[in-house]
Write an enzyme that holds these catalytic residues in place. Structure first.
Site, PDB file in Angstrom:
ATOM      1  N   THR A  80       0.850  -1.186   0.000  1.00 50.32           N
ATOM      2  CA  THR A  80       0.000   0.000   0.000  1.00 50.32           C
ATOM      3  C   THR A  80       0.888   1.238   0.000  1.00 50.32           C
ATOM      4  OG1 THR A  80      -0.139   0.368   2.409  1.00 50.32           O
ATOM      5  CG2 THR A  80      -1.586  -1.322   1.474  1.00 50.32           C
ATOM      6  N   CYS A  81       0.272   2.409   0.088  1.00 48.97           N
ATOM      7  CA  CYS A  81       1.067   3.637   0.097  1.00 48.97           C
ATOM      8  C   CYS A  81       1.887   3.771   1.376  1.00 48.97           C
ATOM      9  CB  CYS A  81       0.173   4.857  -0.088  1.00 48.97           C
ATOM     10  SG  CYS A  81      -1.059   5.075   1.215  1.00 48.97           S
ATOM     11  N   ASN A  82       1.463   3.090   2.440  1.00 50.13           N
ATOM     12  CA  ASN A  82       2.150   3.218   3.722  1.00 50.13           C
ATOM     13  C   ASN A  82       2.996   2.013   4.109  1.00 50.13           C
ATOM     14  OD1 ASN A  82       1.341   5.805   4.428  1.00 50.13           O
ATOM     15  ND2 ASN A  82      -0.570   5.089   5.354  1.00 50.13           N
TER      16      ASN A  82
ATOM     17  N   SER B 230      -1.920   2.033  11.193  1.00 57.39           N
ATOM     18  CA  SER B 230      -1.991   3.031  10.131  1.00 57.39           C
ATOM     19  C   SER B 230      -1.495   4.378  10.625  1.00 57.39           C
ATOM     20  CB  SER B 230      -3.430   3.178   9.623  1.00 57.39           C
ATOM     21  OG  SER B 230      -3.886   1.968   9.064  1.00 57.39           O
TER      22      SER B 230
ATOM     23  N   GLY C  24      -6.065  12.397 -10.836  1.00 54.77           N
ATOM     24  CA  GLY C  24      -6.424  11.010 -10.543  1.00 54.77           C
ATOM     25  C   GLY C  24      -7.787  10.936  -9.878  1.00 54.77           C
TER      26      GLY C  24
END
Length: 551
Positions: free
Chosen positions: A149-151, A209, A291
């Site tokens: 994921t982005c993290n 997160s 986007g």
């Protein structure tokens, strides 16, 4: 969990082939694939059964070799080859049949590694099945899954050997990303078995997160299961782990208020932009969103929630933008194709990027020619990049009048309300602890499966041997009906004899008393019938390799 000898033999194939194609019987560093590992990891202690030496060879007692091969005569020309391979068998195959596989996570996250590294390691969703196949092709990896994921970039595996599995996966990560192994080791984290399970449960619940309780990570964990469906390496342990993680994530969000008021990465990005803009420009700043996927749509929603009534959205196609426009009635959402991106950027004060592009959309050359923004918005054009890999090149920070923020910069936003976040996390941890016990009990219950299979195979071998003797004594003119009746009789006797032991080996893992009894019964049956270490198949395979190499 004990590993079947058939699987161990299959995994040994790749190890044996290098040897059998060589005329040398010595274990040189070129043959043995673990030579370099000794520089990275401490050597595990396997007692007297076999131990790795520093040059990659194997030491074991000569008596083991003689005892294993028995009194048969061996051609002197093959003796050295058999000796070397026997050492491999006692040190590797024997160990794998007796060790329980480990669940291991090798990961890098927003907490341990910069975005510059994570973007190089990122694996697109479409590539995940192939990545699982490649990982399971490594010598010591049995099952695998990738959470990218982005993290975070986390690889979950079931490893036959913890140290070797970690080494092989780390080297694969280095090969695919171009990042040196030493640099990955500096930023990675390693968790094993119960700790690895707890980590994934916390990830799914949103506790790990950057934004506590954010819901997108649960959808991303679901996507791992979806991507793994039908993939051979996404096996029972890993699929069970991820499916249970989904259950944990849903339960935490249902039974606690962790999602109440929780913000996503997208909303944190919008919040960061408004923190950096002068308050007087909050309603007048010109917004551009590049986007219109899931992240981009959330950015638009949060901009609207902040009072924005007009924005430009750049996307490859207009369909998604039209759908968002239909949903956000009363808001002027202007669509522009990607070919107009730079022209739209020249007229924007804040630019949000959230595309799946693997190369930067904005470089220094693109941005330096953009006209300056007014002093009313602070005199800086803000680039809020929440994509991994990044859509805005790091070199853009060198451009005067431009300020770039990426996902790592969102920490400033989520630092608020820390005490409330900790309280919510404690409530969720109680649920995770309970679910962790259930998963561990389920995994423990799988330990009896190999014994059930071995006991059935053991009984069938005896049945078939005795049936053959019986039929041979009855002559060759036995009617098919009689042959079938005798065969059915033998099957019925075996099934009835095995029914009791099988019932006492089966459990669902929820009742700890039943589980403990099943494990005790398993150990007793293993001892009584000699089911603990069935190495005959491995030994046959080794000897076959030797004979083939000598032809």
């Amino acid at each position: 969990m004990a590993i079947s000898s058939t699987f161990s033999a299959a995994k040994l194939d790749s190890l044996l082939m290098n040897y059998c194609s060589s005329s040398s019987a010595s274990f040189s560093g070129a043959y043995f694939p673990y030579q370099q590992q000794m520089k990275v990891f401490p050597r595990p202690n396997y007692g007297n059964k076999g131990m790795l030496s520093r040059n990659g060879g194997v030491r074991c007692e000569a008596a083991e070799f003689n005892a294993a091969l028995g009194p048969q005569k061996i051609d002197p020309s093959k003796a050295s080859a058999l000796s070397a391979l026997q050492q491999l068998k006692t040190s590797a195959a024997d160990r794998y049949t007796k060790e329980r596989s480990s669940i291991v996570v090798i990961g890098l996250s927003v907490h341990t590694a910069p975005v510059e590294m994570r973007e190089k390691l990122a694996i697109p969703e479409a590539e995940m099945p192939r990545a699982i196949g490649v990982l399971c092709g490594l010598n010591h990896i049995e099952e695998a899954a990738v959470l990218s994921t982005c993290n975070r970039m986390e690889i979950y595996v079931v490893a036959l050997s913890q140290h070797r599995g970690v080494k092989e996966v780390t080297e694969w990560m280095s090969k695919t990303s171009g990042i040196p192994v030493s640099e990955i080791c500096e930023h990675r984290f390693l968790l094993y078995n119960k700790d690895a399970t707890q980590h994934l449960f916390e990830v799914s619940a949103g506790l790990d997160s950057l934004v506590l309780g954010e819901g997108q990570i649960l959808a991303q964990v679901r996507q791992v299961v979806k991507a793994g469906e039908g993939v051979l390496g996404f096996g029972r342990n890993i699929s069970g782990l991820f499916k249970h993680a989904i259950t944990v994530g849903k339960r935490v969000r249902t039974e606690t208020d962790i999602a109440a008021g929780a913000v996503s990465v997208s909303s944190a990005a919008v919040e960061l932009a408004f923190m950096k803009l002068p308050e007087s420009s909050h309603t007048t700043a010109r917004m551009l969103v590049v986007g219109a996927g899931k992240m981009g749509k959330l950015v638009i929603k949060h901009l609207v929630a902040k009072g924005c009534t007009k924005m430009v959205v750049v996307n490859r196609s207009e369909e998604k933008v039209a759908a968002i426009r239909e949903e956000m009635k009363g808001v002027e959402i202007i669509y522009r194709p990607f070919t107009d991106m730079l022209a739209c950027s020249a007229e924007a004060d804040v630019i949000f990027t959230s595309t799946a592009s693997e190369t930067p959309l904005f470089s220094k050359e693109h941005v330096k020619d953009l006209p300056p923004v007014s002093s009313e918005v602070g005199g800086l054009r803000l680039f809020i990049d929440i994509s991994v890999p990044r859509n805005v090149g790091s070199c853009v920070t060198d451009v005067e009048g431009a300020q770039v923020y990426n996902v790592d910069d969102l920490k400033e936003v989520v630092a608020a309300n820390k005490e409330d976040r900790l309280r919510k996390a404690m409530e969720a941890q109680a649920i995770i602890t309970e679910e962790l016990k259930q998963f561990e009990a389920w995994r423990d219950s799988l330990e009896t499966v190999p014994t059930i299979k071995k006991l059935r195979a053991y009984a069938d071998r005896i049945r078939l041997a005795e049936l053959e003797k019986c039929l041979s004594k009855m002559g060759e003119d036995i009617p098919k009906k009689t042959r079938k009746a005798v065969d059915d009789l033998s099957c019925g006797i075996v099934n009835k004899l095995l029914h009791g032991p099988m019932q006492h080996l089966r459990c669902d893992g929820n009742d700890s008393r039943t589980l403990n009894e099943a494990l005790e019964n398993m150990n007793a049956l293993n001892r009584m019938f000699g089911l603990e270490s069935d190495l005959s198949l491995v030994e046959q395979k080794i000897r076959a390799k030797v004979e083939q190499s000598q032809k």
